[in-house]
Design a protein around this motif. Structure first.
Motif, PDB file in Angstrom:
ATOM      1  N   THR A  42      13.112   2.288   9.512  1.00  0.00           N
ATOM      2  CA  THR A  42      13.136   1.668   8.177  1.00  0.00           C
ATOM      3  C   THR A  42      14.472   0.967   7.951  1.00  0.00           C
ATOM      4  N   ASN A 201       6.124   9.152   0.657  1.00  0.00           N
ATOM      5  CA  ASN A 201       6.523   7.986   1.441  1.00  0.00           C
ATOM      6  C   ASN A 201       5.952   8.264   2.828  1.00  0.00           C
ATOM      7  N   PRO A 202       5.026   7.495   3.385  1.00  0.00           N
ATOM      8  CA  PRO A 202       4.696   6.110   3.073  1.00  0.00           C
ATOM      9  C   PRO A 202       3.395   5.880   2.288  1.00  0.00           C
ATOM     10  N   THR A 203       2.600   6.939   1.994  1.00  0.00           N
ATOM     11  CA  THR A 203       1.236   6.642   1.515  1.00  0.00           C
ATOM     12  C   THR A 203       1.145   6.460   0.006  1.00  0.00           C
ATOM     13  N   TYR A 351       5.364   2.214  -2.286  1.00  0.00           N
ATOM     14  CA  TYR A 351       4.860   1.713  -1.011  1.00  0.00           C
ATOM     15  C   TYR A 351       3.348   1.566  -1.073  1.00  0.00           C
ATOM     16  N   PHE A 353       0.168   1.454   2.012  1.00  0.00           N
ATOM     17  CA  PHE A 353       0.020   1.801   3.424  1.00  0.00           C
ATOM     18  C   PHE A 353      -1.393   1.403   3.883  1.00  0.00           C
ATOM     19  N   GLY A 381       3.168   1.380  10.948  1.00  0.00           N
ATOM     20  CA  GLY A 381       2.714   2.736  10.618  1.00  0.00           C
ATOM     21  C   GLY A 381       2.986   3.733  11.719  1.00  0.00           C
ATOM     22  N   CYS A 389      -1.954   1.703  10.485  1.00  0.00           N
ATOM     23  CA  CYS A 389      -1.479   1.202   9.183  1.00  0.00           C
ATOM     24  C   CYS A 389      -0.130   0.492   9.300  1.00  0.00           C
ATOM     25  N   ARG A 391       3.396  -0.277   6.550  1.00  0.00           N
ATOM     26  CA  ARG A 391       3.931   0.060   5.229  1.00  0.00           C
ATOM     27  C   ARG A 391       4.616  -1.142   4.615  1.00  0.00           C
ATOM     28  N   SER A 393       6.732  -2.299   1.122  1.00  0.00           N
ATOM     29  CA  SER A 393       7.437  -1.737  -0.026  1.00  0.00           C
ATOM     30  C   SER A 393       7.298  -2.681  -1.213  1.00  0.00           C
TER      31      SER A 393
END
Ligand code: GLU
Length: 415
Positions: A42, A201-203, A351, A353, A381, A389, A391, A393
């Motif tokens: 990230t 985070n991340p979903t 976020y 996802f 992902g 997936c 991600r 933001s």
């Protein structure tokens, strides 16, 4: 006409400190721990996006979860005044007493978790709170129970403590939720610590009260398992969702529940690096000892800014959270309008996802191509345990989100 070529600049010889051949002569200087460590993707992608932009490329970044708001003025002023008052020296490794007391008060009154100042350690962001906790609770032979998808630093920190990671998978069709029976099935005699990160985070998944109660019922049967609740997104909730502190719902388990939080997301204070770890005094004492031998106190005047933030009203936090709600909706609606993507609507954090598997590309390839072909920086992902997936933001402003959606649309149409 004669053309004069510019004399070619001579390529400088690699500095000895960068020369791979010199290193190859003694490859084992790096510990096995360091060799196994993955850098944070990230942070890496966000830095790469900034660098490409500085190099003149047209880049849209929906990568790191970093609010684009300035830290509220009253917090900046409090830190500046502390600096002027001379708070420039070592402080107690555990944190400024007034800040520890303010955090304890916040936990007791806002989160329903009765806490004393001695049970709080002020850390260099939520990350150091997690790192310290993992170091004092985990060792070789132990297992971290990690619901997946997960934030990418948890497994690396567990491995740095010598522990193994047991993932508890969930997928979008189950709303990326941690089911009590999946938890029960994953627990072994080696299980030591369960991570609960809600809002996630991340979903963006938010655990409901009944779900947390079901998790507590499982944990009552397994006294060897502690819990770390990463509550860093506690204020960022879509309408209709509520944050519950697990320790408040299960006071009988409170001695083995640890809370990690910080000011980065709620108060737009990512660079300040002020967070905390709270829980049973015995473990906090061990974490203080660790911190006293490693980093000492968190930046002294930053702690006074944090004190003003915690003691202040939550108006600024709620105002920013309101903006994030609009942005989350904008991103979710946009993603849902794109053919080929499916999205579990995020219930909190900042976020989205979405599942991109219909493109036929793995998440790393897709993210590399998005950056190269349309200048869009997002996180694959696979770094969060789900290669289907990516991600995105929505901590960035609405214009950036719209721009990112347009770039993604263009890319998908080009496939
Ligand atoms: N936690 C944020 C993210 O996931 C900031 C970067 C990091 O610390 O990983 O984007």
């Amino acid at each position: 006409m004669e053309t004069t070529l510019m004399p070619r600049a001579k390529k400088p010889a690699p500095s000895p400190m960068q020369d791979p051949e010199m290193w190859a002569a003694s490859p084992n200087l790096l510990s096995s721990r360091a060799r196994a460590l993955e850098p944070s993707l990230t942070l890496e992608i966000a830095a790469k996006a900034k660098q490409l932009r500085a190099d003149g490329r047209d880049i849209c970044s929906l990568s790191a979860g970093e609010p684009d708001f300035d830290t509220p003025a009253f917090i900046r002023t409090a830190a500046a005044e502390a600096l002027e008052r001379g708070h420039t020296r070592y402080g107690p490794a555990a944190g400024e007493p007034a800040l520890r007391a303010a955090i304890a008060h916040k936990l007791s009154t806002e989160n329903g978790v009765p806490t004393e100042a001695a049970q709080v350690l002020v850390t260099n962001g939520g990350k150091q709170a997690l790192f310290n906790l993992f170091q004092v609770l985990l060792e070789p032979g132990d297992e971290l129970l990690l619901p997946s998808p997960y934030w990418l630093s948890y497994p690396e920190m567990a491995r740095l403590a010598g522990a193994a990671v047991r993932f508890i998978p969930s997928d979008a069709s189950a709303g990326f939720r941690l089911q009590a029976d999946a938890l029960e099935a994953a627990i072994s005699p080696a299980s030591r610590l369960l991570v609960l990160n809600s809002p996630s985070n991340p979903t963006g998944m938010v655990l409901s009260r009944p779900e947390l109660e079901a998790i507590a019922a499982v944990l009552r049967r397994h006294p060897q398992v502690a819990v770390v609740c990463d509550e860093i997104y506690e204020f960022l909730l879509a309408p209709g969702h509520k944050h519950h502190s697990f320790a408040a719902l299960a006071p009988d388990l409170a001695h083995r529940v640890f809370i990690v939080n910080g000011l980065a997301k709620g108060w737009a204070m990512t660079g300040w690096r002020v967070g905390w770890l709270a829980g049973h005094g015995t473990v906090i004492q061990a974490a203080i000892a660790l911190q006293s031998q490693t980093t000492s106190n968190v930046c002294s005047f930053a702690q006074f800014g944090a004190l003003a933030a915690i003691n202040g009203t939550r108006d600024c936090v709620h105002a920013m959270a309101e903006q994030f709600n609009g942005r989350r909706q904008l991103l979710s609606d946009g993603l849902r309008s794109l053919p080929g993507l499916t999205l579990m609507p995020p219930e909190g954090a900042f976020y989205a996802f979405p599942d991109i598997s219909s493109t036929g590309l793995d998440s790393m390839t897709l993210c590399n191509r998005l950056l190269d072909e349309v200048g869009l920086a997002v996180v694959p992902g696979v770094a969060f345990g789900d290669d289907r997936c990516i991600r995105l933001s929505c901590a960035a402003g609405p214009a950036t989100i719209e721009d990112g959606l347009n770039r993604l649309r263009r890319f998908l149409q080009s496939l």
